[in-house]
Design a protein around this motif. Structure first.
Motif, short mmCIF file in Angstrom:
data_model
loop_
_atom_site.label_atom_id
_atom_site.label_comp_id
_atom_site.label_asym_id
_atom_site.label_seq_id
_atom_site.Cartn_x
_atom_site.Cartn_y
_atom_site.Cartn_z
N ARG A 137 0.81 -1.21 0.00
CA ARG A 137 0.00 0.00 0.00
C ARG A 137 0.85 1.27 0.00
N TYR A 138 2.00 1.21 0.63
CA TYR A 138 2.82 2.41 0.77
C TYR A 138 4.04 2.42 -0.15
N ARG A 139 4.07 1.53 -1.11
CA ARG A 139 5.15 1.52 -2.10
C ARG A 139 4.69 2.24 -3.37
N SER A 140 5.57 3.06 -3.92
CA SER A 140 5.22 3.75 -5.16
C SER A 140 5.14 2.76 -6.33
N LYS A 141 5.93 1.68 -6.25
CA LYS A 141 5.89 0.64 -7.26
C LYS A 141 5.15 -0.56 -6.69
N LYS A 142 3.97 -0.82 -7.19
CA LYS A 142 3.15 -1.89 -6.65
C LYS A 142 3.63 -3.26 -7.11
N THR A 143 3.32 -4.26 -6.29
CA THR A 143 3.66 -5.64 -6.63
C THR A 143 2.83 -6.09 -7.82
N HIS A 144 3.51 -6.64 -8.83
CA HIS A 144 2.80 -7.12 -10.01
C HIS A 144 2.53 -8.60 -9.87
N ARG A 145 1.27 -8.98 -9.95
CA ARG A 145 0.88 -10.39 -9.88
C ARG A 145 0.65 -10.86 -11.30
N SER A 146 1.58 -11.65 -11.84
CA SER A 146 1.51 -12.01 -13.26
C SER A 146 0.53 -13.14 -13.54
N VAL A 147 0.44 -14.11 -12.60
CA VAL A 147 -0.43 -15.27 -12.84
C VAL A 147 -1.88 -14.86 -12.56
#
Length: 488
Positions: A137-147
């Motif tokens: 939530r507090y990261r400028s680069k969000k986690t990408h969920r590829s699957v």
């Protein structure tokens, strides 16, 4: 965090990776024409492929699929939880490769009864979601969920659809607990905590009653107002109710909700106490459990009580040496303001008796002594033997282990006060977790069975392993929901 991947049931789907969970002690040949048989026509299994947590890739060329084998470990009665672990490991492995779709086959696990198949499917969905969880939530680069698309190979699509739903519900309740516990203290003050809970249960058959200010004093509460006195953010008491079966005995789940713990006037001296935002992990766990129970529609009569406060030093803060008088008449000398959790839980335990509880389970990040005694892989549990055993059995099934510790009556002398009924700390440097439990017992009622869970060592994970990722674990959400469900 991206939306959850879509789980489907069926056969013959195309996926960029085909995933096989496999036991250590057997590698069963698949029936003719199966996905595993196709693999075995071209490849030889490798040693250690079934070792718990082992990841083995066979990469395909061109349009050929990749094969991923994830070790489940030895066959055991707790196979479903091992599947949960394997799914989390497989989920992260597939995400790291940037794959977009996956096919899951249980062929390598051998023949299974229908109920075992259902438990494996639910466990896989649950483990995949928990193992790929990210608090960004507090990261400028969000986690990408590829699957985004996952096909589970199954012939009984209709009967297994409920298993998929169950896995999703369990994961969502646990992720709710993780989200709340991971939040920084400025985003989760006691009032903000209560509002998050109210918003979560909107449109659900759960009533949320939030009490603060003078309401706490009118209820006769002593510890919660005192602990929260030093903060500009007022303390809050939450009373959540779910009653799908009024004939059931009232079961009360109590959670310690200290949204940040500096130790108060008895200030902590550690170099980095930022993880003290997680001192409400017990509260998050009971809320997550209620979310699972309500989403599943389990027949139950449940109250969840959360005592939430910030424990900080200030000119108005609780002072060592003060005496608090509780609603049950017990007076407490405050020996140390860093033993605040038991002070707020005491209010909730008295309140539980007032509302007619017949069974009460409290859960808290209460002591470091418990970690010193049994480590960080087990939670300590005290209380009524039959109740404790039922909770421990439920915990085994979901991989959340507990170890029963004794309530040693002789240690009550350690809590003696010179001028009150009891002190909130022991005067002897031993048995800290047990004396904390003995303190809480003073505020229970003979009208209900009681168990106390100290899960301080399990509130967070320092690395990724199985269904666990770095940060809050959401411990207790699945455990308590499973215990309530097993009582149906």
């Amino acid at each position: 965090m991206n939306a959850m991947p879509i789980f489907k049931l069926g056969q013959g789907g195309a996926g960029r990776v085909i995933i096989f969970p496999v036991f250590k002690d057997s590698f069963e040949q698949a029936h003719s024409g199966g996905l595993l048989a196709s693999f075995l026509e071209k490849h030889e299994p490798r040693k250690r492929m079934g070792e718990r947590g082992e990841v083995t890739w066979f990469y395909g060329h061109g349009e050929q699929p990749h094969y991923l084998f994830v070790g489940v470990g030895e066959r055991s009665q707790n196979a479903a939880f091992r599947i949960t672990e394997a799914a989390g490991t497989a989920g992260r492995a597939a995400e790291q490769e940037g794959l977009q779709s996956a096919v899951i086959s249980f062929e390598a696990l051998g023949k299974r009864k229908d109920e075992e198949e259902e438990s494996f499917v639910a466990a896989w969905v649950e483990g995949w979601l928990l193992g790929t969880y990210a608090f960004d939530r507090y990261r400028s680069k969000k986690t990408h969920r590829s699957v985004t698309a996952i096909l589970i190979e199954a012939e009984r699509k209709e009967s297994l659809a409920e298993a998929v739903r169950l896995g999703e519900i369990r994961a969502q309740g646990t992720m709710l607990a993780r989200d709340l516990t991971n939040e920084p203290s400025n985003a989760l003050t006691p009032l903000k905590f209560a509002e998050r809970v109210r918003e979560h249960f909107e449109g659900v058959e759960v009533s949320v009653d939030i009490k603060t200010g003078e309401e706490l004093e009118h209820l006769g509460m002593a510890g919660l107002p005192a602990v929260g006195r030093g903060s500009i953010n007022p303390p809050v008491f939450m009373d959540l109710r779910y009653c799908s079966d009024p004939a059931k005995p009232l079961t009360v789940l109590v959670g310690k909700g200290i949204t940040f713990d500096t130790g108060g006037i008895s200030l902590k001296r550690d170099n980095d106490i930022s993880d003290m935002r997680m001192d409400m992990a017990g509260a998050a766990g009971v809320i997550g459990a209620l979310s699972i129970i309500a989403a599943r529609g389990i027949p139950a009569n449940i109250a969840v009580l959360v005592a939430a406060a910030e424990n900080v030093p200030d000119a108005n803060a609780l002072l060592p040496g003060e005496v608090l008088r509780y609603a049950n008449g017990t007076t407490v000398q405050v020996g140390n303001t860093d033993s605040e959790g038991r002070l707020v839980l005491a209010d909730a335990l008295v309140y539980a008796g007032q509302i007619g509880a017949q069974r009460v389970v409290d859960m808290a990040t209460l002591t470091y002594s418990c970690v010193g005694a049994i480590g960080s892989k087990l939670a300590g549990i005290w209380g009524d033997d039959r109740l404790v055993q039922a909770i421990r059995t439920a915990g085994e099934g979901v991989g959340e282990k507990l170890w029963q510790l004794p309530l040693v009556d002789e240690y009550e002398d350690y809590l003696k006060s010179d001028y009150a009924d009891i002190c909130n700390i022991s005067r002897v440097g031993e048995a800290g977790a047990i004396t904390a439990a003995l303190f809480l017992r003073k505020f229970t009622s003979p009208s209900y069975k009681w168990a106390h869970i100290d899960m301080n060592g399990l509130k967070e994970a320092s690395g990724c392993s199985g269904h666990l990722v770095i940060g809050a674990t959401g411990y207790g959400a699945r455990l308590l929901a499973e215990w309530v469900a097993s009582d149906v």
